[in-house]
Design a protein around this motif. Structure first.
Motif, PDB file in Angstrom:
ATOM      1  N   TYR A   1       0.855  -1.116  -0.021  1.00 33.62           N
ATOM      2  CA  TYR A   1       0.019  -0.101  -0.071  1.00 33.62           C
ATOM      3  C   TYR A   1       0.579   1.350  -0.040  1.00 33.62           C
ATOM      4  CZ  TYR A   1      -3.852  -2.952   0.876  1.00 33.62           C
ATOM      5  OH  TYR A   1      -5.003  -3.866   0.830  1.00 33.62           O
ATOM      6  N   CYS A   2       2.127   1.043  -0.634  1.00 35.06           N
ATOM      7  CA  CYS A   2       2.740   2.404  -0.854  1.00 35.06           C
ATOM      8  C   CYS A   2       2.172   3.364  -1.854  1.00 35.06           C
ATOM      9  CB  CYS A   2       4.035   1.958  -1.234  1.00 35.06           C
ATOM     10  SG  CYS A   2       4.237   1.785  -3.055  1.00 35.06           S
ATOM     11  N   GLU A   3       2.584   4.421  -1.694  1.00 30.87           N
ATOM     12  CA  GLU A   3       1.853   5.450  -2.538  1.00 30.87           C
ATOM     13  C   GLU A   3       1.602   5.260  -4.256  1.00 30.87           C
ATOM     14  OE1 GLU A   3       2.148  10.155  -3.630  1.00 30.87           O
ATOM     15  OE2 GLU A   3       3.405   9.472  -2.185  1.00 30.87           O
ATOM     16  N   TYR A   4       2.667   4.595  -4.546  1.00 29.44           N
ATOM     17  CA  TYR A   4       2.916   4.145  -5.951  1.00 29.44           C
ATOM     18  C   TYR A   4       1.705   3.000  -6.152  1.00 29.44           C
ATOM     19  CZ  TYR A   4       4.271   2.492 -10.585  1.00 29.44           C
ATOM     20  OH  TYR A   4       4.533   2.296 -11.695  1.00 29.44           O
ATOM     21  N   CYS A   5       1.861   2.049  -5.524  1.00 27.21           N
ATOM     22  CA  CYS A   5       0.925   0.780  -5.483  1.00 27.21           C
ATOM     23  C   CYS A   5      -0.491   1.165  -5.240  1.00 27.21           C
ATOM     24  CB  CYS A   5       1.384  -0.424  -4.844  1.00 27.21           C
ATOM     25  SG  CYS A   5       3.001  -1.097  -5.162  1.00 27.21           S
ATOM     26  N   TYR A   6      -0.575   1.863  -4.348  1.00 26.34           N
ATOM     27  CA  TYR A   6      -2.140   2.414  -4.025  1.00 26.34           C
ATOM     28  C   TYR A   6      -2.682   2.936  -5.474  1.00 26.34           C
ATOM     29  CZ  TYR A   6      -6.192   4.410  -1.976  1.00 26.34           C
ATOM     30  OH  TYR A   6      -7.309   4.958  -1.603  1.00 26.34           O
ATOM     31  N   GLY A   7      -1.823   3.875  -6.085  1.00 28.80           N
ATOM     32  CA  GLY A   7      -2.395   4.506  -7.254  1.00 28.80           C
ATOM     33  C   GLY A   7      -2.453   3.717  -8.434  1.00 28.80           C
TER      34      GLY A   7
ATOM     35  N   CYS B   1       7.283   0.829  -7.175  1.00 28.51           N
ATOM     36  CA  CYS B   1       6.853   0.327  -5.988  1.00 28.51           C
ATOM     37  C   CYS B   1       8.256   0.727  -4.822  1.00 28.51           C
ATOM     38  CB  CYS B   1       6.666  -0.882  -5.662  1.00 28.51           C
ATOM     39  SG  CYS B   1       6.599  -1.655  -4.182  1.00 28.51           S
ATOM     40  N   HIS B   2       7.723   1.454  -3.917  1.00 25.76           N
ATOM     41  CA  HIS B   2       8.640   1.846  -3.113  1.00 25.76           C
ATOM     42  C   HIS B   2       9.469   0.660  -2.070  1.00 25.76           C
ATOM     43  CE1 HIS B   2       6.322   5.714  -2.268  1.00 25.76           C
ATOM     44  NE2 HIS B   2       6.731   5.963  -3.697  1.00 25.76           N
TER      45      HIS B   2
END
Length: 240
Positions: A67-73, A85-86
């Motif tokens: 649920y990092c910012e990139y994957c959530y997007g 992914c972070h």
């Protein structure tokens, strides 16, 4: 439950057993069950993330959710990727799979086996047990806790049985009589009391956890019940 919107290491959630997570409610009436049944996805019990892919009956899976910012997007994209992914060193890439429909006879046998297994779980309930059952889409509860007043009983009366919540069980169905556990304080949602004024009926095949582990204390002669974070997670795992 109120803290599930926060990361585990954030603010008041530091000592919780839960990390940040997102819940998407799918109402029972929104699920179309008229189509064929499908074979299970290989490795389902080990997967942490499954989603729809592009194309008929195509899905995507990976063993770790992020649920990092990139994957959530990526949740809004039809074809997600993990390149930004972070935590790429810990999260694997999406792998496509295709659902395979079962033969009609096999699908029918699967449904019957699932119903029988669920009923057999309910049969294990004994008087005095506290068990968990689905809440049926209640927005405030993921599940209900019930103290059993009986084991599984078959309804034999032609008119059926009806409980204090207007739930009606017809002849031939198998049910458990009990009392719901209600939140002592709806603002904290951490402790329960047993509603001794009403009785409820639960279908035997709706029992998901037979004997929920609880801790109790007595306040002015009233029994107060609580469950641990670990037990809460175990019940959620059985439900989902």
């Amino acid at each position: 439950m109120e803290q599930l919107q926060f990361a585990k290491d954030q603010g008041t959630n530091r000592r919780s057993a839960f990390g940040q997570r997102f819940f998407f409610l799918v109402e029972a009436d929104d699920v179309d069950t008229s189509g064929p049944d499908f074979d299970t996805v290989d490795g389902t019990l080990a997967l942490h993330s499954v989603r729809a892919g592009v194309g008929l009956l195509v899905g995507l899976k990976r063993q770790r959710q992020c649920y990092c910012e990139y994957c959530y997007g990526q949740c809004t994209r039809a074809e997600p990727d993990c390149e930004g992914c972070h935590y790429k060193s810990h999260v694997d890439n999406w792998v496509p799979f295709t659902l395979k429909a079962k033969a009609k006879a096999e699908a029918r046998e699967t449904r019957l086996s699932a119903a029988e297994a669920a009923h057999n779980t309910g049969v294990l309930v004994a008087r005095g047990n506290i068990f968990a059952r689905p809440s049926g889409g209640d927005e405030l509860h993921s599940y209900y806790l019930v103290k059993a007043l009986s084991g599984v009983q078959e309804v034999r009366e032609e008119r059926g049985w009806i409980d204090d919540y207007d739930m009606h069980a017809t002849i031939g169905e198998h049910v458990i009589q009990g009392r719901y556990l209600e939140w002592l304080n709806e603002n904290t949602c951490t402790e329960y009391y047993i509603d001794s004024k009403k009785k409820c009926l639960t279908y035997s095949h709706h029992v998901v956890c037979v004997d929920v582990k609880v801790t109790t204390r007595t306040v002015r002669g009233n029994l107060i019940v609580s469950i641990s974070d670990e037990e809460h997670e175990r019940i959620l795992g059985a439900l989902f």
